[in-house]
Design a protein around this motif. Structure first.
Motif, short mmCIF file in Angstrom:
data_model
loop_
_atom_site.label_atom_id
_atom_site.label_comp_id
_atom_site.label_asym_id
_atom_site.label_seq_id
_atom_site.Cartn_x
_atom_site.Cartn_y
_atom_site.Cartn_z
N UNK A 67 30.38 33.78 -5.39
CA UNK A 67 29.08 34.17 -4.83
C UNK A 67 28.65 33.22 -3.71
N UNK A 68 28.58 31.94 -4.02
CA UNK A 68 28.04 30.98 -3.06
C UNK A 68 28.91 30.82 -1.82
N UNK A 69 30.21 30.68 -2.00
CA UNK A 69 31.06 30.33 -0.87
C UNK A 69 31.11 31.39 0.22
N UNK A 70 31.51 32.64 -0.09
CA UNK A 70 31.58 33.61 1.00
C UNK A 70 30.22 33.95 1.60
N UNK A 71 29.18 34.01 0.79
CA UNK A 71 27.85 34.30 1.34
C UNK A 71 27.36 33.17 2.23
N UNK A 72 27.69 31.94 1.89
CA UNK A 72 27.30 30.82 2.75
C UNK A 72 28.02 30.88 4.09
N UNK A 73 29.25 31.39 4.08
CA UNK A 73 30.00 31.54 5.33
C UNK A 73 29.39 32.64 6.20
N UNK A 74 29.03 33.74 5.57
CA UNK A 74 28.48 34.87 6.33
C UNK A 74 27.09 34.56 6.89
N UNK A 75 26.32 33.76 6.18
CA UNK A 75 24.97 33.43 6.63
C UNK A 75 24.89 32.07 7.30
N UNK A 76 25.93 31.27 7.13
CA UNK A 76 25.99 29.90 7.64
C UNK A 76 24.76 29.10 7.22
N UNK A 77 24.50 29.15 5.93
CA UNK A 77 23.35 28.42 5.40
C UNK A 77 23.67 27.85 4.03
N UNK A 78 22.78 27.02 3.54
CA UNK A 78 22.96 26.34 2.26
C UNK A 78 22.53 27.24 1.10
N UNK A 79 22.94 26.86 -0.11
CA UNK A 79 22.70 27.73 -1.25
C UNK A 79 21.22 27.88 -1.59
N UNK A 80 20.40 26.88 -1.32
CA UNK A 80 18.98 27.01 -1.62
C UNK A 80 18.34 28.11 -0.78
N UNK A 81 18.72 28.19 0.49
CA UNK A 81 18.17 29.23 1.37
C UNK A 81 18.71 30.60 0.97
N UNK A 82 19.97 30.65 0.55
CA UNK A 82 20.53 31.92 0.08
C UNK A 82 19.73 32.48 -1.08
N UNK A 83 19.36 31.60 -2.00
CA UNK A 83 18.70 32.05 -3.22
C UNK A 83 17.19 32.18 -3.07
N UNK A 84 16.62 31.58 -2.04
CA UNK A 84 15.17 31.71 -1.81
C UNK A 84 14.83 32.95 -0.99
N UNK A 85 15.84 33.56 -0.37
CA UNK A 85 15.64 34.79 0.40
C UNK A 85 15.89 35.97 -0.53
N UNK A 86 14.91 36.85 -0.66
CA UNK A 86 14.99 37.93 -1.65
C UNK A 86 16.22 38.82 -1.42
N UNK A 87 16.52 39.13 -0.17
CA UNK A 87 17.63 40.02 0.12
C UNK A 87 18.98 39.42 -0.23
N UNK A 88 19.22 38.18 0.20
CA UNK A 88 20.51 37.57 -0.10
C UNK A 88 20.63 37.18 -1.57
N UNK A 89 19.50 36.88 -2.20
CA UNK A 89 19.55 36.61 -3.65
C UNK A 89 20.01 37.86 -4.41
#
Length: 348
Positions: free
Chosen positions: A219-241
């Motif tokens: 979950x974390x690795x490929x999504x971080x590559x596609x968004x080029x962001x850290x895991x906290x921002x991935x999970x704080x954004x409703x859509x990417x979460x």
């Protein structure tokens, strides 16, 4: 720790990056005879300066290790820790043969699912060859399955320069037999690692442990590559979460259909990841550095398992396709680097 509580062992480390360097430093400081297979600037740094190692609450230390470019310069070991990126191992596996004697234990500690994951008899998915991670069967042919111990590492480490390793946090290591059950050799090596400051335990179901770690990586690795962001921002954004949650649900479903006891709560697992703060995944670090990504082991291999089980995982397939295209610019460089590594590792 300055002296081992067990007799000194011959331990070879393949892959002198962050995790490999962490193992090498701790084991050498504990008095074991540590050899590191390295090349290029890393080999030069280790041979001339030593391994510069830091860990929380400790001053930097210069650790002396035996650094060599070729496996035949090291010879058979009691333990071989393979800390290479998963995509590098197929081309290099044959060159590691001089490290492996009749009694050598081979311990791969990479991300994703390893080549041996479905090779144990009597286990679900028995006989499936994971071509994502071992496309030509080179690893299986070179490294005897009977001598493999499974391993996972939950540690945050980095290598900002050749021969420099920083251990930031964590460190839990789990060892286990590919076929399940707690063996004497798993217990023995877990104790040896723990006494060296590498907190290890023996597990009776290492395949389950590997899948649990995979849940986070997939979950974390490929999504971080596609968004080029850290895991906290991935999970704080409703859509990417929401995407993160759906990926984890798919990955859990595959593991459960494969017979793994995965009694996990998705929301709780995501909360644990969010509590770690602004984590830049290893895959995002690789992308930024122009290094190849471990997509095959982290997404490709579980998708192979899904196909064998007759399951569809559409979101995982889509994320893999997108991340693969995002990584395409480094593909040519990867091929060149792999060819150079094989040439450097070939006995003269």
């Amino acid at each position: 720790m300055n002296a081992t509580l067990q007799p000194a062992r011959r331990i070879g480390i393949v892959g002198a990056g962050a995790i490999g360097g962490h193992f090498a430093a701790r084991l050498a400081l504990a008095g074991h005879r540590v050899s590191v297979l390295a090349r290029g600037n890393t080999l030069h740094a280790l041979a001339t300066t030593g391994l510069r190692y830091t860990s929380p609450g400790e001053a930097e230390r210069i650790v002396a290790v035996d650094a060599q470019a070729h496996a035949d310069e090291i010879g058979p070991q009691d333990l071989v820790v393979i800390a290479l990126k998963s995509h590098a191992l197929p081309a290099l596996a044959a060159s590691l043969a001089p490290l492996v004697g009749p009694a050598t234990v081979v311990l791969p500690v990479g991300n994703g699912l390893p080549w041996w994951y479905c090779l144990a008899p009597g286990q679900p998915l028995e006989g499936l060859r994971l071509t994502s991670v071992d496309p030509g069967g080179n690893i299986e042919a070179a490294l005897p399955f009977a001598q493999v111990l499974g391993g996972t590492v939950m540690a945050s480490c980095s290598s900002p320069a050749p021969g420099v390793v920083h251990h930031h946090s964590g460190g839990k290591i789990t060892l286990g037999e590919p076929g399940g059950g707690v063996s004497e050799r798993a217990t023995d090596w877990a104790r040896a690692l723990a006494e060296a400051g590498l907190p290890a335990t023996a597990s009776d179901d290492i395949r389950r442990d590997l899948w649990i770690k995979l849940l986070g990586n997939a979950c974390s690795n490929p999504l971080s590559v596609l968004t080029q962001t850290t895991t906290d921002r991935l999970l704080d954004h409703a859509g990417t979460r929401a995407v993160y949650e759906r990926l984890m649900v798919e990955c859990l479903a595959i593991g459960r259909h494969a017979g793994l006891a995965l009694d996990l709560d998705v929301a709780q697992r995501i909360a644990q990841t969010r509590a770690l703060g602004a984590v830049k995944t290893s895959m995002l670090q690789d992308l930024e550095a122009g290094r190849p990504l471990e997509l095959a082991a982290i997404l490709g291999a579980p998708l192979e398992c899904a196909a064998r089980l007759g399951l569809d995982a559409p979101l995982m397939r889509s994320v893999l396709a997108l991340a693969d295209l995002r990584a395409a610019p480094v593909a040519a460089a990867t091929a060149t680097a792999t060819a150079a590594a094989v040439a450097a590792a070939t006995p003269r």
